[in-house]
Design a protein around this motif. Structure first.
Motif, PDB file in Angstrom:
ATOM      1  N   THR A  78       0.829  -1.212   0.000  1.00 16.18           N
ATOM      2  CA  THR A  78       0.000   0.000   0.000  1.00 16.18           C
ATOM      3  C   THR A  78       0.859   1.255   0.000  1.00 16.18           C
ATOM      4  O   THR A  78       1.874   1.319   0.696  1.00 16.18           O
ATOM      5  N   ARG A  97       5.006   4.899  -9.097  1.00 10.11           N
ATOM      6  CA  ARG A  97       5.868   3.923  -9.768  1.00 10.11           C
ATOM      7  C   ARG A  97       6.796   3.273  -8.752  1.00 10.11           C
ATOM      8  O   ARG A  97       7.374   3.966  -7.898  1.00 10.11           O
ATOM      9  N   ILE A  98       6.941   1.957  -8.863  1.00 11.42           N
ATOM     10  CA  ILE A  98       7.749   1.192  -7.909  1.00 11.42           C
ATOM     11  C   ILE A  98       8.710   0.298  -8.678  1.00 11.42           C
ATOM     12  O   ILE A  98       8.324  -0.367  -9.641  1.00 11.42           O
ATOM     13  N   CYS A 112       2.218   1.417 -10.290  1.00  9.32           N
ATOM     14  CA  CYS A 112       1.327   0.755  -9.331  1.00  9.32           C
ATOM     15  C   CYS A 112      -0.085   1.286  -9.493  1.00  9.32           C
ATOM     16  O   CYS A 112      -1.048   0.515  -9.575  1.00  9.32           O
ATOM     17  N   ALA A 113      -0.232   2.607  -9.530  1.00  6.02           N
ATOM     18  CA  ALA A 113      -1.566   3.221  -9.574  1.00  6.02           C
ATOM     19  C   ALA A 113      -1.421   4.681  -9.970  1.00  6.02           C
ATOM     20  O   ALA A 113      -0.308   5.223 -10.036  1.00  6.02           O
ATOM     21  N   SER A 127      -3.530   0.509  -3.553  1.00  6.40           N
ATOM     22  CA  SER A 127      -3.030  -0.858  -3.411  1.00  6.40           C
ATOM     23  C   SER A 127      -2.031  -1.173  -4.521  1.00  6.40           C
ATOM     24  O   SER A 127      -2.296  -0.942  -5.699  1.00  6.40           O
ATOM     25  N   CYS A 128      -0.879  -1.713  -4.127  1.00  7.97           N
ATOM     26  CA  CYS A 128       0.155  -2.070  -5.107  1.00  7.97           C
ATOM     27  C   CYS A 128       0.357  -3.582  -5.210  1.00  7.97           C
ATOM     28  O   CYS A 128       1.231  -4.041  -5.966  1.00  7.97           O
ATOM     29  N   MET A 131       3.980  -5.297  -5.315  1.00  2.32           N
ATOM     30  CA  MET A 131       5.031  -4.888  -6.263  1.00  2.32           C
ATOM     31  C   MET A 131       6.353  -4.719  -5.517  1.00  2.32           C
ATOM     32  O   MET A 131       6.396  -4.158  -4.427  1.00  2.32           O
ATOM     33  N   VAL A 136      10.205   4.349  -4.737  1.00  2.04           N
ATOM     34  CA  VAL A 136       8.796   4.695  -4.932  1.00  2.04           C
ATOM     35  C   VAL A 136       8.757   6.113  -5.487  1.00  2.04           C
ATOM     36  O   VAL A 136       9.198   7.061  -4.820  1.00  2.04           O
TER      37      VAL A 136
END
Length: 224
Positions: A78, A97-98, A112-113, A127-128, A131, A136
Motif C-alpha cells: 500500500t 511507480r515502484i 502501481c496506480a 493498493s500495489c 510490487m 517509490v
C-alpha cells in the motif's frame, strides 16, 4: 498526622495481533525534481500530514517528480498519499511507480496506480499488490506543474501474521478495570500512526489491588 492515600493498582495482559508492518517511508530518504522555496522532499516523509512547513513541493516543472529511496527492496502492499489542503490539484493524476531502476530518475519503473481526481478527503490509499522495489516515485507525467505532497506512507506486504503479548500495569485513583474498553481504544488510536493491520484485545483484564501509601509531606491530591 500522615495522610493515608489509596491507589488502585492494576495489571493486565494485552494481545497485539496482525502484521505489525510499520511505515517504511519514515526510514527512507527523499528527493524531487526541484524544490519550491523550503518545501523540501524529506518533508513528505516526516510523519506529519498537515501544515506548509511539513509538506514537500517542486517548482513548476515539466513532468515533476518526487522519489523515495527505501534503502532496501521491499514487497509493497500500500502507498498512502496525503495532499495539501489548498493545493489539491497539484497531487491528483500522479503516477505511483515502484521498482529497482534509477533510469530517468526512477520514472521508468512500473506503475502501481494513478491518484484519482480529486483525492477524497485529501488522502488516498492505493493498493500495489506486492510490487517489489527499492524506489517509490510520484510523477505527474505529461504536465508542466507543481507537485505538492504533504505525506507519503509506504507499507510492505507481510506473508504471515503474528501475536505479541504485553503486560501492562496501571496506577490510578480510578477503577481502570471498569474502563478497559476505553483504554483499548486509546491504545489502538495511538499505535495506528506507527503500524498497520493490527488488532488489540485483552487476554487478561486488569485486576485491581488496593494499596495504602503514606504521604510524608508530599503534595498529593486526594478526592474531596
Amino acid at each position: 498526622m500522615d495522610k493515608l492515600i489509596h491507589l488502585i493498582l492494576l495489571s493486565g495482559l494485552l494481545c497485539v495481533s496482525g502484521s505489525l508492518a510499520g511505515n517504511l517511508a519514515l526510514k527512507g530518504t527523499a528527493t524531487h525534481s526541484s524544490t519550491y522555496y523550503d518545501w523540501a522532499a524529506q518533508n513528505a516523509i516526516d510523519g506529519v500530514k498537515y501544515g506548509d512547513a511539513y509538506c514537500s513541493s517542486t517548482s513548476s516543472d515539466s513532468n515533476p517528480w518526487w522519489r523515495l529511496d527505501l534503502l532496501d527492496a521491499y514487497s509493497i502492499s500500500t502507498v498512502i498519499i496525503t495532499a495539501h489542503d489548498n493545493y489539491l490539484g497539484e497531487t491528483t493524476g500522479a503516477e505511483i511507480r515502484i521498482g529497482h531502476s534509477l533510469d530517468n530518475n526512477g520514472n521508468n519503473n512500473p506503475i502501481c496506480a494513478v491518484t484519482p481526481d480529486p483525492l477524497p478527503g485529501n488522502t488516498v490509499s492505493l493498493s500495489c499488490n506486492g510490487m517489489e522495489g527499492r524506489y517509490v516515485n510520484v510523477v505527474r507525467s505529461g504536465r508542466t506543474s507543481y507537485l505538492t505532497l504533504c505525506e507519503v506512507q509506504v507499507y510492505e506486504t507481510v506473508s504471515h501474521k503474528r501475536k505479541t503479548f504485553l503486560r501492562l500495569k496501571f496506577s490510578s485513583s480510578v477503577d481502570v478495570a471498569a474502563e478497559s474498553d476505553k483504554i483499548l481504544h486509546q491504545l489502538q488510536s495511538a499505535l495506528a500512526s506507527h503500524i498497520s493491520d493490527f488488532n488489540l484485545s485483552w487476554t487478561q483484564l486488569p485486576e485491581k489491588e488496593e494499596k495504602r501509601m503514606e504521604d510524608r509531606g508530599r503534595c498529593v491530591k486526594t478526592p474531596a
